[in-house]
Design a protein around this motif. Structure first.
Motif, mmCIF file in Angstrom:
data_model
loop_
_atom_site.group_PDB
_atom_site.id
_atom_site.type_symbol
_atom_site.label_atom_id
_atom_site.label_comp_id
_atom_site.label_asym_id
_atom_site.label_seq_id
_atom_site.Cartn_x
_atom_site.Cartn_y
_atom_site.Cartn_z
ATOM 1 N N ASP A 83 3.308 22.412 -15.526
ATOM 2 C CA ASP A 83 4.298 22.198 -14.442
ATOM 3 C C ASP A 83 4.247 21.114 -13.433
ATOM 4 O O ASP A 83 3.500 21.453 -12.560
ATOM 5 N N LEU A 84 4.657 20.075 -13.710
ATOM 6 C CA LEU A 84 4.308 18.809 -13.115
ATOM 7 C C LEU A 84 5.410 19.064 -11.648
ATOM 8 O O LEU A 84 4.764 18.707 -10.644
ATOM 9 N N GLU A 85 6.340 19.656 -11.918
ATOM 10 C CA GLU A 85 7.279 20.230 -10.490
ATOM 11 C C GLU A 85 6.323 20.897 -9.744
ATOM 12 O O GLU A 85 6.382 20.677 -8.460
ATOM 13 N N ALA A 128 3.542 18.967 -7.917
ATOM 14 C CA ALA A 128 4.194 18.082 -6.976
ATOM 15 C C ALA A 128 4.671 19.026 -5.667
ATOM 16 O O ALA A 128 4.327 18.451 -4.547
ATOM 17 N N GLY A 151 -5.964 11.931 -10.071
ATOM 18 C CA GLY A 151 -6.856 12.000 -11.226
ATOM 19 C C GLY A 151 -6.100 13.009 -12.193
ATOM 20 O O GLY A 151 -5.872 12.454 -13.422
ATOM 21 N N SER A 187 -2.769 10.977 -16.551
ATOM 22 C CA SER A 187 -2.338 11.163 -17.991
ATOM 23 C C SER A 187 -0.708 11.118 -18.094
ATOM 24 O O SER A 187 -0.332 11.355 -19.237
ATOM 25 N N PHE A 188 0.180 11.263 -16.912
ATOM 26 C CA PHE A 188 1.444 11.298 -17.055
ATOM 27 C C PHE A 188 2.068 10.012 -17.145
ATOM 28 O O PHE A 188 1.979 9.304 -15.967
ATOM 29 N N SER A 189 2.565 9.449 -18.298
ATOM 30 C CA SER A 189 2.971 8.275 -18.398
ATOM 31 C C SER A 189 4.327 7.703 -17.530
ATOM 32 O O SER A 189 4.470 6.872 -17.148
ATOM 33 N N ALA A 190 4.929 8.696 -17.441
ATOM 34 C CA ALA A 190 6.338 8.321 -16.940
ATOM 35 C C ALA A 190 6.592 8.564 -15.221
ATOM 36 O O ALA A 190 7.622 8.234 -14.673
ATOM 37 N N GLU A 191 5.710 9.221 -14.604
ATOM 38 C CA GLU A 191 5.573 9.451 -13.234
ATOM 39 C C GLU A 191 5.243 8.291 -12.478
ATOM 40 O O GLU A 191 4.216 8.268 -11.729
ATOM 41 N N THR A 192 5.520 7.114 -12.571
ATOM 42 C CA THR A 192 5.276 5.929 -11.953
ATOM 43 C C THR A 192 5.256 5.857 -10.569
ATOM 44 O O THR A 192 4.561 5.788 -9.938
ATOM 45 N N SER A 193 6.582 6.350 -9.849
ATOM 46 C CA SER A 193 6.789 6.310 -8.578
ATOM 47 C C SER A 193 5.790 7.416 -7.895
ATOM 48 O O SER A 193 5.168 6.955 -6.661
ATOM 49 N N ARG A 198 3.021 8.537 -8.972
ATOM 50 C CA ARG A 198 1.750 7.724 -9.060
ATOM 51 C C ARG A 198 1.308 6.758 -8.249
ATOM 52 O O ARG A 198 0.263 6.620 -7.568
ATOM 53 N N ARG A 199 2.381 5.833 -7.947
ATOM 54 C CA ARG A 199 2.255 4.896 -7.141
ATOM 55 C C ARG A 199 1.937 5.277 -5.742
ATOM 56 O O ARG A 199 1.388 4.866 -4.979
ATOM 57 N N GLU A 245 -1.338 6.634 -5.280
ATOM 58 C CA GLU A 245 -2.251 5.368 -5.292
ATOM 59 C C GLU A 245 -2.517 4.634 -4.025
ATOM 60 O O GLU A 245 -3.583 4.504 -3.350
#
Lengths: 352, 281
Positions: free
Chosen positions: A21-23, A26, A72, A76-82, A84-85, A88
């Motif tokens: 569950d990524l939701e 977050a 960390g 591994s989640f490729s599409a969660e760019t915003s 992850r950014r 970071e």
């Protein structure tokens, strides 16, 4: 027992987050990221305020570690760019705040402390580079004097600013008779030109430290050649008194300031060469950078003063200003400078 | 910096900072063209500042021409010298040119940028600009693994490229939103797939879908067969959801699962629990 349950709970949460569950991940992280963001904003806006108590510092550390851990997990989640950014960015800023705190406990700049303690201490910490710069300048002066003495024709090509073509006795006669065009109506702009030129030369002496110090040594040496050549030219013409009255008032500040530029350049050169230091180049330069910046600040200050003195005092000669007064001023200037550099800030340092 | 942390370079032009917590993050380094354009913009800004200040200073000629000339001399000396220092310190590593080009000066180890670093990297420009047009600085940039000119090297700084605000991928190749996706009937497997598909492979799938009509028929079949095989190997979906799908449809569904999710922050902000729930310390 409660600790065990908490651990079990967090492990379960971790399992759910990573696999399912990524939701939810977050959702759980958002308040902490927001809190970390707010803390960072406060720290960055007022770096000297820091934390009011240990609990607040510990809380900040917890938030940082949590955000790092979340980053960390998200890797591994490729599409969660915003997302992850954002994480970071938060982790990078928090990392910088946490680890920079060890280097600079108090970043507030106190002009008096800097003037009376930081600068002279920094100067003395690198006294070896100073004395080397003095030696090279003196060597240049001897060579300059020798060249002008051995070959008077060399004067024209060696000495800049019209000194090469100038006859010292004629100039003195002209200045003392008030016939020299001098600086009437352009003293301020002359002072500004001197400041700009001298600061430029000094900064070049600093910057050329990056050429393993070769460029710095060349600038110091050439500066010495000019000085020695001009001095010998006036002494040989029997105009020693005029020379002292002309050079001492501003030269007592200007020449040491340029040598300070050489000192900073040699400090930089030592960092580049890395004598006796088994650390990488980047870390060596990083260690020396604050001291080089401090020396640059000091030399800029001295050159502003030298420009004012040269323009508004040095260019007045007898009978307007008696030579003894100008020489006394120059000697006093030199004594104060010496006391500042070698005696100020000798008490215990804040680290002590 | 903590002993357990380390800074090293990736093959890509980025500085990777490894935190003591075992997490890596990458700072993409600025390229030469972006830095040159930022320098050009800054030069124009400096000229504009000098022009405006010069216009104001001309008024002083009424009082004293000498003072006005002195201020002109100081202005043309100080503005180019201090513009970079003041901007990079107050704008946290950015000048106007760098802000326009989305660049930022950073400490090379990821720590807070210090004033001495900003001062040094700007005052050492004379060496970098030798013999003309930043040739020394340019050579140092290309020779340095971190794209540092000599001033950066001495100050321990790097120039990084900030990510674009709108670099979300173009999802139009996936077709309409809300189209039925048989793989989404299995949320556990879908979540596992999202986690396991590497970013590069997800981007390759999206690119293949975008260009599918430009491919030769045989190449199209082969590309999607390979991609589908790769994704099938990552997570196995039940027969009833995946068996009837062509390779191309399978890849499209995978890309749909990976890329199309409602934006996270808005939803979470609405449901965010109280900060009191977070454990202290």
């Amino acid at each position: 027992m409660s600790g065990y349950l908490a651990l079990l709970g967090s492990s379960f949460e971790f399992f759910c987050l990573v696999i399912l569950d990524l939701e939810r991940f977050a959702l759980a992280g958002q308040p902490h990221w927001d809190e970390l963001e707010a803390t960072l904003q406060r720290l960055e806006n007022d770096p000297d305020r820091g934390f009011h108590d240990l609990a607040a510092a510990q809380r900040f550390h917890y938030l940082y570690q949590r955000a790092a851990s979340d980053l960390g997990r998200l890797a591994s989640f490729s599409a969660e760019t915003s997302l992850r950014r954002r994480l970071e960015g938060l982790v990078a800023r928090a990392y910088a705040e946490l680890h920079s705190a060890r280097e600079a406990r108090d970043t507030r700049w106190r002009p008096l402390v800097w003037l009376l303690e930081t600068f002279p201490r920094t100067f003395r910490r690198h006294a070896g580079a100073w004395w080397l710069a003095v030696a090279v300048t003196l060597l240049g002066s001897v060579v300059g004097a020798f060249l002008v003495a051995a070959d008077p024709e060399a004067k024209a090509s060696l000495l800049p600013f019209g000194h090469g073509e100038m006859n010292p006795s004629e100039r003195v006669a002209k200045e003392e008779a008030g016939r020299s065009k001098g600086l009437a109506n352009r003293r301020s702009s002359f002072a500004a030109e001197l400041m700009a030129n001298n600061i430029r030369v000094s900064l070049k002496a600093v910057a050329f430290g990056l050429t393993w110090g070769i460029g710095t040594l060349a600038i110091l040496f050439y500066n010495g050649v000019i000085l020695g050549g001009v001095m010998l030219d006036y002494l040989r013409a029997g105009e020693g008194l005029f020379l002292a009255g002309w050079i001492l008032p501003h030269g007592s500040t200007e020449i040491p300031a340029i040598v300070l530029g050489g000192q900073a350049g040699l400090m930089l050169a030592r960092g580049v060469i890395g004598w006796g230091a088994r650390v990488p180049l980047g870390r060596r330069l990083r260690a020396i950078a604050p001291d080089v910046a401090t020396i640059i600040g000091g030399l800029a200050l001295l050159l502003v003063w030298a420009g004012i003195v040269e323009s508004f005092l040095s260019q007045y000669h007898e009978p307007v200003l008696p030579y003894w007064l100008k020489i006394t001023f120059g000697v006093a200037n030199l004594a104060i400078l010496g006391a500042w550099l070698f005696l100020c800030g000798r008490g215990p340092t804040p680290e002590d | 910096m903590a002993n357990s942390s380390a800074v090293h370079l990736q093959r890509a032009p980025a500085l990777v900072i490894r935190l003591p917590e075992g997490v890596d993050f990458a700072l993409p380094l600025a390229g030469p063209m972006a830095r040159f354009l930022a320098l050009l913009v800054d030069f124009l800004v400096e000229m504009a500042i000098c022009y405006v200040l010069g216009t104001v200073l001309q008024v002083l000629a009424v009082l004293s021409f000498d003072v006005m000339r002195a201020l002109f001399v100081l202005m043309y000396f100080l503005v180019p010298m201090l513009y970079g220092v003041v901007c990079e310190w107050w704008l946290r590593g950015q000048t106007i040119g760098k802000r326009m080009m989305r660049l930022r000066v950073m400490d090379a180890t990821g720590l807070r940028l210090r004033f001495s670093q900003v001062l040094l990297r700007n005052l050492l420009r004379p060496v970098d600009s030798l013999p003309a047009c930043y040739l020394v600085g340019g050579a140092a940039f290309f020779l340095s693994r971190r794209g540092q000119r000599l001033g950066d090297l001495a100050a321990g700084t790097i120039v990084v490229r900030l990510p674009e605000d709108d670099d979300e991928p173009d999802l139009s190749p996936l077709g309409e939103t809300g189209k039925y996706n048989s793989l989404s009937d299995h949320p556990v497997l879908a979540a596992r797939l999202r986690q396991r598909v590497p970013a590069a492979e997800a981007a390759a799938a999206l690119a293949a879908l975008a260009r599918r009509n430009q491919l030769e028929p045989a190449a199209r079949v082969e590309v999607f067969a390979r991609l589908a095989a790769r994704f099938r190997a990552l997570v196995t979906f039940p027969e009833e959801s995946a068996a009837d799908l062509s390779d191309e449809a399978y890849v499209r569904n995978v890309a749909d699962l990976v890329f199309r999710r409602p934006a996270l922050p808005e939803r979470f902000k609405l449901q965010a629990p109280s900060l009191k729930e977070a454990p202290k310390g």
